[in-house]
Design a protein around this motif. Structure first.
Motif: not given
Ligand SMILES: C=C(O[C@@H]1C=C(C(=O)O)C=C[C@H]1O)C(=O)O
Length: 325
Positions: A5-31
């Motif tokens: 139900k959640i879509f996220l794509a994100y790119r920092v300055p100078g980086g490459k566009l990256q897609f993300y999906r929800e995962s309970q195992d991931s230590p990375q939290l999006f706010h």
């Protein structure tokens, strides 16, 4: 992934566009946090291959204030500042727009247009669908190295040499408030205000300092950011007065505009949060509201401030338009 139900794509300055999906195992939290900071969405996400998404979330549309009522609000704000109620308040509005491109195509266009911004596209049942190209780093922490942007003052890029002493002082107010807050922390040291630079943000220029400090191991970026937000760059000064003024007088709800978004990490003391500026909210697959504002002081002119929001709207409008990037 098709049922996410959640879509996220994100790119920092100078980086490459990256897609993300929800995962309970991931230590990375999006706010993803709204301006009022009473809706703080937080989810564990992991990087994944680009994917298609159809289930975009749309929240109820808001009516854009008329030009006349916005100019009246700007005049009232200037008057309040002339009466000495406060030193600065950021006043904003909606700017309705359409596009023939899909949300992911708009994101790809922003990626190509704004290498120096952090660009994102996010869709969530409680937030709706948002995209943006933010020039303003609210906080980044990496191995104890803390950095916070102080950004204020706006010119067209071609006119970047014309910032006045008054505007430099306004931006210095933002820097001082951040530095004072850092000084009040007992796990922060070696605070450096940095030099004032001109930062390019699309077709605009802003005054900018990268404020740096060393953070001790007990420093918690997620709790500090709650004290830091909103800085006078998007709220005003004094902070409490400006937030009250905005909530009472602006002609619409900012929702997630001038809130913040970004990452924290469960296992490492690292974080990166951006102010949600130069952003838009979808209210249909090809219809959006852009959110744009600017800092008002006792010397501001309502019509100049209106024009500044028109210029700021160009950042997203350019990505929505027909011509090739
Ligand atoms: C409020 C916005 O931008 C903020 C206000 C600025 C100003 O007052 O000149 C400049 C950069 C941002 O800190 C916006 O883009 O909507």
């Amino acid at each position: 992934m098709g049922d996410s139900k959640i879509f996220l794509a994100y790119r920092v300055p100078g980086g490459k566009l990256q897609f993300y999906r929800e995962s309970q195992d991931s230590p990375q939290l999006f706010h993803f946090v709204n301006f009022k900071a009473d809706l703080e969405l937080q989810m564990a996400m992991e990087a994944c291959a680009p994917y298609d998404f159809q289930a975009w979330h749309f929240h109820s549309d808001q009516e854009a204030p008329s030009k006349e009522s916005q100019l009246t609000l700007l005049d009232q704000s200037i008057q309040a500042l002339q009466n000495g109620e406060g030193a600065k308040v950021v006043i904003s509005r909606l700017y309705p727009a359409q596009t023939k491109w899909s949300p992911i195509q708009v994101l790809e266009r922003m990626d190509a247009l704004y290498p120096q911004a952090t660009v994102y596209l996010f869709s969530h049942p409680e937030a709706g669908t948002w995209l943006g190209a933010s020039p303003e780093n609210l906080l980044s922490l990496d191995e104890g190295n803390l950095e916070i942007a102080s950004l204020a003052g706006t010119r067209k890029w071609e006119e970047r040499d014309t910032f006045t002493a008054k505007e430099r002082e306004e931006q210095a107010i933002v820097s001082r408030s951040i530095i004072d807050l850092l000084k009040a922390q007992n796990n922060i040291e070696a605070i450096e205000g940095g030099n004032t630079e001109i930062k390019k943000a699309g077709n605009l220029a802003h005054l900018y300092n990268a404020i740096q400090a060393k953070a001790g191991t007990s420093f918690k970026p997620e709790s500090f950011v709650k004290e830091l937000h909103p800085t006078p760059a998007v709220g005003g000064s004094p902070k409490g007065w400006a937030i009250d003024f905005i909530l009472k007088n602006e002609l619409y709800d900012r929702r997630f505009y001038t809130g913040y978004f970004g990452w924290s990490h469960l296992e490492r003391s690292s974080a990166q949060f951006w102010v949600n500026l130069r952003c838009a909210e979808y209210n249909g697959l090809h219809n959006l509201n852009l959110y744009v504002g600017g800092g008002i002081t006792a010397q501001s002119q309502a019509m100049d401030e209106w024009k500044e929001t028109e210029a700021k709207a160009q950042t997203i409008l350019k990505a929505l338009e027909k011509q090739n990037v």
